[in-house]
Structures are given as structure tokens and as C-alpha cells.
Design a protein around this motif. Structure first.
Motif, PDB file in Angstrom:
ATOM      1  N   PRO A  13      16.798  16.331  24.303  1.00 16.73           N
ATOM      2  CA  PRO A  13      15.903  15.238  24.714  1.00 16.73           C
ATOM      3  C   PRO A  13      14.472  15.434  24.216  1.00 16.73           C
ATOM      4  O   PRO A  13      13.803  14.477  23.850  1.00 16.73           O
ATOM      5  CB  PRO A  13      15.961  15.285  26.239  1.00 16.73           C
ATOM      6  N   ARG A  14      14.023  16.676  24.147  1.00 11.30           N
ATOM      7  CA  ARG A  14      12.666  16.955  23.659  1.00 11.30           C
ATOM      8  C   ARG A  14      12.542  16.573  22.186  1.00 11.30           C
ATOM      9  O   ARG A  14      11.543  15.974  21.775  1.00 11.30           O
ATOM     10  CB  ARG A  14      12.361  18.423  23.858  1.00 11.30           C
ATOM     11  N   ARG A  15      13.542  16.896  21.380  1.00 16.00           N
ATOM     12  CA  ARG A  15      13.500  16.554  19.952  1.00 16.00           C
ATOM     13  C   ARG A  15      13.586  15.051  19.743  1.00 16.00           C
ATOM     14  O   ARG A  15      12.909  14.489  18.880  1.00 16.00           O
ATOM     15  CB  ARG A  15      14.632  17.250  19.203  1.00 16.00           C
ATOM     16  N   ILE A  16      14.426  14.387  20.509  1.00 16.84           N
ATOM     17  CA  ILE A  16      14.559  12.935  20.393  1.00 16.84           C
ATOM     18  C   ILE A  16      13.252  12.249  20.775  1.00 16.84           C
ATOM     19  O   ILE A  16      12.794  11.327  20.099  1.00 16.84           O
ATOM     20  CB  ILE A  16      15.729  12.428  21.262  1.00 16.84           C
ATOM     21  N   THR A  17      12.610  12.710  21.847  1.00 19.99           N
ATOM     22  CA  THR A  17      11.337  12.140  22.287  1.00 19.99           C
ATOM     23  C   THR A  17      10.257  12.360  21.237  1.00 19.99           C
ATOM     24  O   THR A  17       9.481  11.445  20.934  1.00 19.99           O
ATOM     25  CB  THR A  17      10.902  12.765  23.628  1.00 19.99           C
ATOM     26  N   ALA A  18      10.190  13.551  20.669  1.00 15.21           N
ATOM     27  CA  ALA A  18       9.190  13.843  19.639  1.00 15.21           C
ATOM     28  C   ALA A  18       9.413  12.978  18.404  1.00 15.21           C
ATOM     29  O   ALA A  18       8.455  12.455  17.814  1.00 15.21           O
ATOM     30  CB  ALA A  18       9.234  15.320  19.277  1.00 15.21           C
ATOM     31  N   LEU A  19      10.661  12.819  18.008  1.00 15.87           N
ATOM     32  CA  LEU A  19      10.975  11.990  16.849  1.00 15.87           C
ATOM     33  C   LEU A  19      10.615  10.524  17.106  1.00 15.87           C
ATOM     34  O   LEU A  19      10.019   9.859  16.248  1.00 15.87           O
ATOM     35  CB  LEU A  19      12.462  12.114  16.494  1.00 15.87           C
ATOM     36  N   ALA A  20      10.940  10.013  18.283  1.00 14.78           N
ATOM     37  CA  ALA A  20      10.611   8.626  18.633  1.00 14.78           C
ATOM     38  C   ALA A  20       9.092   8.423  18.662  1.00 14.78           C
ATOM     39  O   ALA A  20       8.587   7.410  18.155  1.00 14.78           O
ATOM     40  CB  ALA A  20      11.224   8.263  19.978  1.00 14.78           C
ATOM     41  N   ALA A  21       8.357   9.376  19.225  1.00 13.43           N
ATOM     42  CA  ALA A  21       6.896   9.271  19.277  1.00 13.43           C
ATOM     43  C   ALA A  21       6.302   9.286  17.876  1.00 13.43           C
ATOM     44  O   ALA A  21       5.366   8.526  17.580  1.00 13.43           O
ATOM     45  CB  ALA A  21       6.318  10.407  20.111  1.00 13.43           C
ATOM     46  N   ALA A  22       6.840  10.113  16.993  1.00 15.67           N
ATOM     47  CA  ALA A  22       6.343  10.171  15.619  1.00 15.67           C
ATOM     48  C   ALA A  22       6.605   8.861  14.883  1.00 15.67           C
ATOM     49  O   ALA A  22       5.732   8.360  14.167  1.00 15.67           O
ATOM     50  CB  ALA A  22       7.000  11.334  14.876  1.00 15.67           C
ATOM     51  N   VAL A  23       7.787   8.290  15.076  1.00 17.84           N
ATOM     52  CA  VAL A  23       8.117   7.017  14.422  1.00 17.84           C
ATOM     53  C   VAL A  23       7.209   5.903  14.935  1.00 17.84           C
ATOM     54  O   VAL A  23       6.658   5.111  14.157  1.00 17.84           O
ATOM     55  CB  VAL A  23       9.607   6.667  14.632  1.00 17.84           C
ATOM     56  N   ILE A  24       6.999   5.834  16.249  1.00 19.49           N
ATOM     57  CA  ILE A  24       6.127   4.804  16.830  1.00 19.49           C
ATOM     58  C   ILE A  24       4.701   4.973  16.326  1.00 19.49           C
ATOM     59  O   ILE A  24       4.026   3.992  15.998  1.00 19.49           O
ATOM     60  CB  ILE A  24       6.190   4.854  18.367  1.00 19.49           C
ATOM     61  N   ALA A  25       4.217   6.216  16.260  1.00 20.39           N
ATOM     62  CA  ALA A  25       2.864   6.461  15.764  1.00 20.39           C
ATOM     63  C   ALA A  25       2.722   6.025  14.312  1.00 20.39           C
ATOM     64  O   ALA A  25       1.724   5.403  13.935  1.00 20.39           O
ATOM     65  CB  ALA A  25       2.509   7.935  15.916  1.00 20.39           C
ATOM     66  N   LEU A  26       3.721   6.337  13.478  1.00 16.46           N
ATOM     67  CA  LEU A  26       3.662   5.935  12.073  1.00 16.46           C
ATOM     68  C   LEU A  26       3.715   4.419  11.910  1.00 16.46           C
ATOM     69  O   LEU A  26       3.003   3.850  11.077  1.00 16.46           O
ATOM     70  CB  LEU A  26       4.777   6.598  11.271  1.00 16.46           C
TER      71      LEU A  26
END
Length: 81
Positions: free
Chosen positions: A22-35
Motif C-alpha cells: 500500500p505504501r508503494r501504491i500510494t507513493a506511485l499515485a501521488a507522483a502521478v497526480i503531482a506530475l
């Protein structure tokens, strides 16, 4: 010592290999949203950097601030060995 003995780190010898936590999925989602946010804001803006005023694309300013934020986070959360 038998050949099947695991090292102190277990079998996590690949770094990013393994399951999606869940931590990796959250980090990936946050990075995509930020980009997406950064690249949707493409207008030229005037930014004051203490004394000089600079005209630059907003996406570049947002990306620079994001990189600085990530670097600060990495430095503050770095684990002690």
C-alpha cells in the motif's frame, strides 16, 4: 553454515522487487497526480527569487519546488544504520 541460510536482510536482495505494498501504491499515485498537476500548468509566470524577477513556465517552477521537497523529505526521513 548450510547453503540455504538466509542473510540478515532476508530474501529482499532486489531492492524494488517484490509485492506492491500500500505504501508503494500510494507513493506511485501521488507522483502521478503531482506530475499531471505540474504539466497541466504550462503558462508563463513571473516569479520573484528574493531580488530578481524571472519569467518562466509554471510547470518548471512547480517541478523545481517538487524536487526540492522530495530532497528535503529524503534527507529528513533517512534511516540511521
Amino acid at each position: 553454515m548450510s547453503p540455504t541460510t538466509k542473510n540478515a536482510g532476508g530474501d529482499r536482495a532486489g531492492g524494488l522487487r517484490g509485492e506492491l505494498t500500500p505504501r508503494r501504491i500510494t507513493a506511485l499515485a501521488a507522483a502521478v497526480i503531482a506530475l499531471v498537476f505540474v504539466f497541466e500548468n504550462t503558462k508563463e509566470v513571473e516569479i520573484r527569487l528574493l531580488i530578481p524577477e524571472v519569467t518562466m513556465p509554471l510547470w518548471l517552477a512547480l517541478l523545481a519546488v517538487g524536487v526540492v521537497g522530495v530532497l528535503c523529505g529524503v534527507l529528513l526521513v533517512r534511516r540511521r544504520g
